[in-house]
Structure formats: C-alpha cells, structure tokens
Motif scaffolding. Structure first.
Motif, PDB file in Angstrom:
ATOM      1  N   ASP A  71       0.840  -1.207   0.000  1.00 53.99           N
ATOM      2  CA  ASP A  71       0.000   0.000   0.000  1.00 53.99           C
ATOM      3  C   ASP A  71       0.873   1.254   0.000  1.00 53.99           C
ATOM      4  OD1 ASP A  71       0.156   1.276   2.854  1.00 53.99           O
ATOM      5  OD2 ASP A  71      -0.104  -0.864   3.225  1.00 53.99           O
ATOM      6  N   SER A  72       0.328   2.346  -0.484  1.00 52.92           N
ATOM      7  CA  SER A  72       1.092   3.569  -0.739  1.00 52.92           C
ATOM      8  C   SER A  72       1.769   4.131   0.501  1.00 52.92           C
ATOM      9  CB  SER A  72       0.185   4.640  -1.351  1.00 52.92           C
ATOM     10  OG  SER A  72      -0.925   4.903  -0.512  1.00 52.92           O
ATOM     11  N   THR A  73       1.115   4.034   1.658  1.00 50.79           N
ATOM     12  CA  THR A  73       1.708   4.560   2.900  1.00 50.79           C
ATOM     13  C   THR A  73       2.991   3.820   3.249  1.00 50.79           C
ATOM     14  OG1 THR A  73      -0.492   5.117   3.730  1.00 50.79           O
ATOM     15  CG2 THR A  73       1.306   5.044   5.338  1.00 50.79           C
ATOM     16  N   ASN A  74       2.948   2.501   3.177  1.00 55.12           N
ATOM     17  CA  ASN A  74       4.133   1.697   3.479  1.00 55.12           C
ATOM     18  C   ASN A  74       5.201   1.861   2.407  1.00 55.12           C
ATOM     19  OD1 ASN A  74       3.330   0.548   5.954  1.00 55.12           O
ATOM     20  ND2 ASN A  74       2.066  -0.966   4.894  1.00 55.12           N
ATOM     21  N   LEU A  75       4.772   2.034   1.162  1.00 52.29           N
ATOM     22  CA  LEU A  75       5.738   2.211   0.074  1.00 52.29           C
ATOM     23  C   LEU A  75       6.663   3.388   0.336  1.00 52.29           C
ATOM     24  CD1 LEU A  75       3.910   1.657  -3.350  1.00 52.29           C
ATOM     25  CD2 LEU A  75       5.915   0.451  -2.475  1.00 52.29           C
ATOM     26  N   GLU A  76       6.103   4.512   0.701  1.00 51.88           N
ATOM     27  CA  GLU A  76       6.899   5.721   0.910  1.00 51.88           C
ATOM     28  C   GLU A  76       7.903   5.525   2.039  1.00 51.88           C
ATOM     29  OE1 GLU A  76       6.981   8.266  -1.127  1.00 51.88           O
ATOM     30  OE2 GLU A  76       5.527   7.137  -2.310  1.00 51.88           O
ATOM     31  N   ARG A  77       7.479   4.874   3.107  1.00 57.87           N
ATOM     32  CA  ARG A  77       8.400   4.630   4.236  1.00 57.87           C
ATOM     33  C   ARG A  77       9.547   3.719   3.809  1.00 57.87           C
ATOM     34  NH1 ARG A  77       6.730   1.944   8.834  1.00 57.87           N
ATOM     35  NH2 ARG A  77       4.989   0.932   7.781  1.00 57.87           N
ATOM     36  N   ILE A  78       9.212   2.663   3.084  1.00 62.43           N
ATOM     37  CA  ILE A  78      10.238   1.710   2.661  1.00 62.43           C
ATOM     38  C   ILE A  78      11.211   2.358   1.690  1.00 62.43           C
ATOM     39  CG2 ILE A  78      10.595  -0.405   1.332  1.00 62.43           C
ATOM     40  CD1 ILE A  78       8.008  -1.469   2.636  1.00 62.43           C
ATOM     41  N   TYR A  79      10.695   3.110   0.736  1.00 61.87           N
ATOM     42  CA  TYR A  79      11.568   3.798  -0.218  1.00 61.87           C
ATOM     43  C   TYR A  79      12.568   4.708   0.487  1.00 61.87           C
ATOM     44  CZ  TYR A  79       8.538   2.489  -4.164  1.00 61.87           C
ATOM     45  OH  TYR A  79       7.839   1.814  -5.133  1.00 61.87           O
ATOM     46  N   GLU A  80      12.148   5.318   1.554  1.00 62.89           N
ATOM     47  CA  GLU A  80      12.986   6.287   2.257  1.00 62.89           C
ATOM     48  C   GLU A  80      13.922   5.645   3.265  1.00 62.89           C
ATOM     49  OE1 GLU A  80      14.807   9.711   3.268  1.00 62.89           O
ATOM     50  OE2 GLU A  80      13.394   9.435   1.607  1.00 62.89           O
ATOM     51  N   GLU A  81      13.503   4.535   3.890  1.00 64.25           N
ATOM     52  CA  GLU A  81      14.244   3.996   5.032  1.00 64.25           C
ATOM     53  C   GLU A  81      15.179   2.825   4.712  1.00 64.25           C
ATOM     54  OE1 GLU A  81      11.570   2.967   8.183  1.00 64.25           O
ATOM     55  OE2 GLU A  81      10.507   4.893   8.109  1.00 64.25           O
ATOM     56  N   VAL A  82      14.738   1.925   3.820  1.00 64.25           N
ATOM     57  CA  VAL A  82      15.439   0.645   3.648  1.00 64.25           C
ATOM     58  C   VAL A  82      16.831   0.828   3.050  1.00 64.25           C
ATOM     59  CG1 VAL A  82      15.424  -1.497   2.290  1.00 64.25           C
ATOM     60  CG2 VAL A  82      13.386  -0.803   3.559  1.00 64.25           C
ATOM     61  N   GLU A  83      17.792   0.056   3.600  1.00 61.52           N
ATOM     62  CA  GLU A  83      19.179   0.070   3.119  1.00 61.52           C
ATOM     63  C   GLU A  83      19.598  -1.266   2.506  1.00 61.52           C
ATOM     64  OE1 GLU A  83      21.402   2.929   6.293  1.00 61.52           O
ATOM     65  OE2 GLU A  83      20.552   1.073   7.084  1.00 61.52           O
ATOM     66  N   TYR A  84      19.058  -2.341   3.025  1.00 65.95           N
ATOM     67  CA  TYR A  84      19.414  -3.681   2.551  1.00 65.95           C
ATOM     68  C   TYR A  84      18.143  -4.450   2.207  1.00 65.95           C
ATOM     69  CZ  TYR A  84      23.988  -2.821   4.729  1.00 65.95           C
ATOM     70  OH  TYR A  84      25.204  -2.296   5.082  1.00 65.95           O
ATOM     71  N   VAL A  85      18.153  -5.100   1.036  1.00 61.18           N
ATOM     72  CA  VAL A  85      17.033  -5.959   0.636  1.00 61.18           C
ATOM     73  C   VAL A  85      17.552  -7.381   0.453  1.00 61.18           C
ATOM     74  CG1 VAL A  85      15.282  -6.459  -1.109  1.00 61.18           C
ATOM     75  CG2 VAL A  85      15.801  -4.073  -0.500  1.00 61.18           C
ATOM     76  N   PHE A  86      16.954  -8.318   1.178  1.00 66.17           N
ATOM     77  CA  PHE A  86      17.262  -9.741   1.021  1.00 66.17           C
ATOM     78  C   PHE A  86      16.089 -10.372   0.267  1.00 66.17           C
ATOM     79  CE2 PHE A  86      20.083  -8.559   4.368  1.00 66.17           C
ATOM     80  CZ  PHE A  86      21.093  -9.502   4.438  1.00 66.17           C
ATOM     81  N   HIS A  87      16.340 -10.756  -0.976  1.00 65.21           N
ATOM     82  CA  HIS A  87      15.255 -11.334  -1.775  1.00 65.21           C
ATOM     83  C   HIS A  87      15.379 -12.852  -1.806  1.00 65.21           C
ATOM     84  CE1 HIS A  87      12.250 -12.179  -4.619  1.00 65.21           C
ATOM     85  NE2 HIS A  87      13.011 -12.199  -5.705  1.00 65.21           N
ATOM     86  N   LEU A  88      14.492 -13.516  -1.044  1.00 60.21           N
ATOM     87  CA  LEU A  88      14.491 -14.973  -0.958  1.00 60.21           C
ATOM     88  C   LEU A  88      13.213 -15.603  -1.486  1.00 60.21           C
ATOM     89  CD1 LEU A  88      15.894 -13.862   2.016  1.00 60.21           C
ATOM     90  CD2 LEU A  88      16.455 -16.282   2.017  1.00 60.21           C
ATOM     91  N   ALA A  89      12.140 -14.810  -1.625  1.00 63.05           N
ATOM     92  CA  ALA A  89      10.858 -15.375  -2.038  1.00 63.05           C
ATOM     93  C   ALA A  89      10.984 -16.066  -3.388  1.00 63.05           C
ATOM     94  CB  ALA A  89       9.803 -14.273  -2.105  1.00 63.05           C
ATOM     95  N   ALA A  90      10.601 -17.332  -3.442  1.00 54.46           N
ATOM     96  CA  ALA A  90      10.708 -18.114  -4.678  1.00 54.46           C
ATOM     97  C   ALA A  90       9.960 -19.422  -4.489  1.00 54.46           C
ATOM     98  CB  ALA A  90      12.170 -18.399  -5.023  1.00 54.46           C
TER      99      ALA A  90
END
Length: 359
Positions: A71-90
C-alpha cells in the motif's frame, strides 16, 4: 541503525537469516514482506523472535504484483528507510509446473528489481539464487559463470536461471551480492529444518525399506552430492552482505569438500537403520516406479529428486572461501552432520508439517 527488507518470510531460510541478523545487530529495523495467506504463520514465527533491540514490522505484499502490492503509505516509508534488501521469495519445489515457477521466480524477481530502483538509500541487494542455475552442465562450474547455453533438469532450475539473468542485468545500477547455495540441509548443531525435502527424501525411502533384508544403492555411479547446513548459509550470507568488496560478486555457498552420493547414502542408511547398502537397484527402474503417483506418495519421494544422483558437476567456491576466510566461517562436512540430521529426522518424521506434498 540498519534498516532491512526481507522477502520470503516466514520461509525457513528467511527466518534463519532474520534470526542471525538479529543476533549480530545492536539495533535494527526489519521489514518482512509477507503474502496475505501467510500472515497468521508470519505473526506466529515473529512472536518467537524475542529480540527487543530489533524493530520488526510485517508488510503485506506479493512479489508477483507491480510494486509488490504494497500500500502507498508503506511504500513511501520503505523507499525512504530501507538500506538492505534480502530477496528470498521463490518457488523451490523440484516438481513445480512451469507457469507457476515462472510467475514467482522470474516475474517476481523482475518486480522486486523495479521496486528496488525506487529505494533512496539502498546499500545492497542480496539475491538468493542457486548453484543449480548451471543446470545439466558437467565438470567444474565457476562462480563468475552463468549463461553457457545449458539445459535444465526441471522448471525450478530453469526459472531460477532466468531470474538470475534479470538480476545480473541490473548489477551496474543496483549494488548486488548474489548467493548461490548448494542443497541446503538442517542446522549442523541442532538438525533443525523446516521440511523433509531434498536429501531427506532418501531418509523417507530408507525408512520405508526398514524391514527389507537388503537395502540397495539407487545408482552405481558415485557423483558429487553438494549439501550445506543452513547455519553455514546464514552466517556466510550475513558476513558477505556487510563486506564492501563483495558488491557485484557471485558466491557459491557450496561445500568445499562435497561427499559422493554413494557415501552419503551409506551413511544415512547406517545412521537411520544400522544397515549397510548392498547391490544396486537401477536408477531407471526407480524413476519408472516413481512415475506412479501412489508409489511417490507412499515412498514420500519426488521423481525429480533422483536426477541429482547423476549430477556430474563440481561447484567451485574459491571466491566465497577466500572472503569467508577472514571471518572464520567454515562449512561443516556431511560426515560430521549426518548424525544430527538423522536424529532430527527420527524425532520429527511423523510431523505432518515437516512433510512436503507429493502429487
């Protein structure tokens, strides 16, 4: 304070990585992207992670949708805050159908990449591939190799290959570390694992034959079986993710000292049944029998798992070993972990949550 985003939670490997990260970090915020269908389980798993110095937050989403359906509210926070992304979903199922595997593994990864491009302060994408993107190639497979016009055993391997192609294509724009594990088994010290798949299917098979006077080998050839304990994977990954020189590199987190399939089979038979295998039941007959669904379900073995008894590849991990040398992190050999593996299996073999669905 580090800020992280994980996909693939509450899957076993993601859960173990989050646990290890929480041990290492003095203070951190961890976003966990979770499918709506997995929210209840994710909350249960999160309640077991008693790390009060870590801020955990579950974000509902879906990697197969644009912008991961956040959702848009969480998107903005994540775009601004996150430094590391671990992509494991598969999708990790060896018997998965092609359309399902492609949607999750390839399109899902493509969506994650587009999402990541909007993160303001990204330091690293840690992408989980597999050593088996090498497919049916024979001989030594190097970490810097990917596309060698190889063919594949199953749709899992093929779609993970195409997903890594997507990731490598963007490595000049996105700071990335690619992790290619071998066949992951449970913790080397506790034996803990989420599902009895992969090599555990051999234990399923042996357990069904426990009253047989003869336990045959399944293949006369003795090829490399590259199994790695999950604790090695998580410790090595956390170290490599926070090492500056590992950006834009690919690492085989495979076993530097792999065991042969016949030795591994004999060790499991001895630990589980106290028996020594004798003779050979031809692999082509085993595959023929496993073409019948009722036999697959009774033995609790996927037909596709047998293909790894003919895998004539050696997964060179020199780059990974070189970087990990400074950390003291080493991969335990199968000989030293098989007892723990089998004891855990014996204790939990009737737990339905540990069994995989055989169709």
């Amino acid at each position: 304070m580090g800020v992280y985003l994980f996909t693939g939670f509450p899957g076993f490997l993601a859960k173990q990585l989050v646990r290890e990260l929480a041990k290492k970090e003095k203070e951190a915020k961890i976003y966990l992207l979770v499918l709506p269908s997995q929210l209840e389980k994710a909350n249960e798993e999160l309640s077991l992670l008693q790390y009060h110095h870590i801020q955990f937050e579950i974000i509902e989403g879906d990697i197969t949708k644009e912008m991961l359906k956040i959702d848009s509210t969480n998107l903005e926070r994540i775009y601004e805050e996150v430094e590391y992304v671990f992509h494991l979903a598969a999708i990790y199922d060896l018997a998965v159908k092609k359309d399902v595997a492609y949607r999750v593994n390839v399109i899902g990864t493509r969506n994650v990449i587009q999402f990541i491009k909007k993160i303001t302060h990204l330091k690293r994408l840690i992408y989980f591939s597999t050593a088996y993107v090498a497919g049916l190639r024979k001989g030594t497979i190097y970490e810097y190799e990917l596309d060698r016009n190889q063919s594949f055993r199953n749709h899992y391997e093929e779609t993970k290959f195409w997903a890594e192609v997507e990731v490598q294509r963007e490595m000049e724009q996105i700071p990335t570390t690619i992790i290619r594990p071998g066949i992951v088994i449970g913790d080397s010290l506790t034996g803990e694992t989420a599902k009895f798949d992969g090599p555990y299917m051999i234990l399923n098979f042996l357990q069904r034959l426990r009253y047989s006077p003869i336990i045959p080998y399944l293949h006369k050839e003795n090829v490399e079986l590259n199994v790695v304990p999950v604790d090695y994977i998580v410790q090595a990954t956390i170290f490599l993710a926070h090492t500056d020189e590992t950006t834009s590199k690919v690492f085989h987190l495979t076993n530097p000292n792999p065991i042969g399939t016949k030795e591994a089979y004999a060790l499991m038979a001895r630990q589980l049944l106290n028996k020594r295998p004798f003779g050979v039941f031809p692999l082509f007959l085993s595959k023929a029998l496993l073409s019948f669904s009722f036999i697959r379900r009774w033995l609790m073995v996927e037909k596709e798992a047998l293909d790894y008894f003919t895998c004539k590849s050696n997964y060179d991990c020199s780059e990974a070993v070189n970087y990990l040398r400074r950390s003291g992190i080493k991969c335990a050999n199968f000989n030293s972990t098989v007892d723990t593996m089998v004891q855990y299996y014996k204790k939990h073999q009737y737990n339905k949550e540990k069994r995989i669905l055989i169709k």
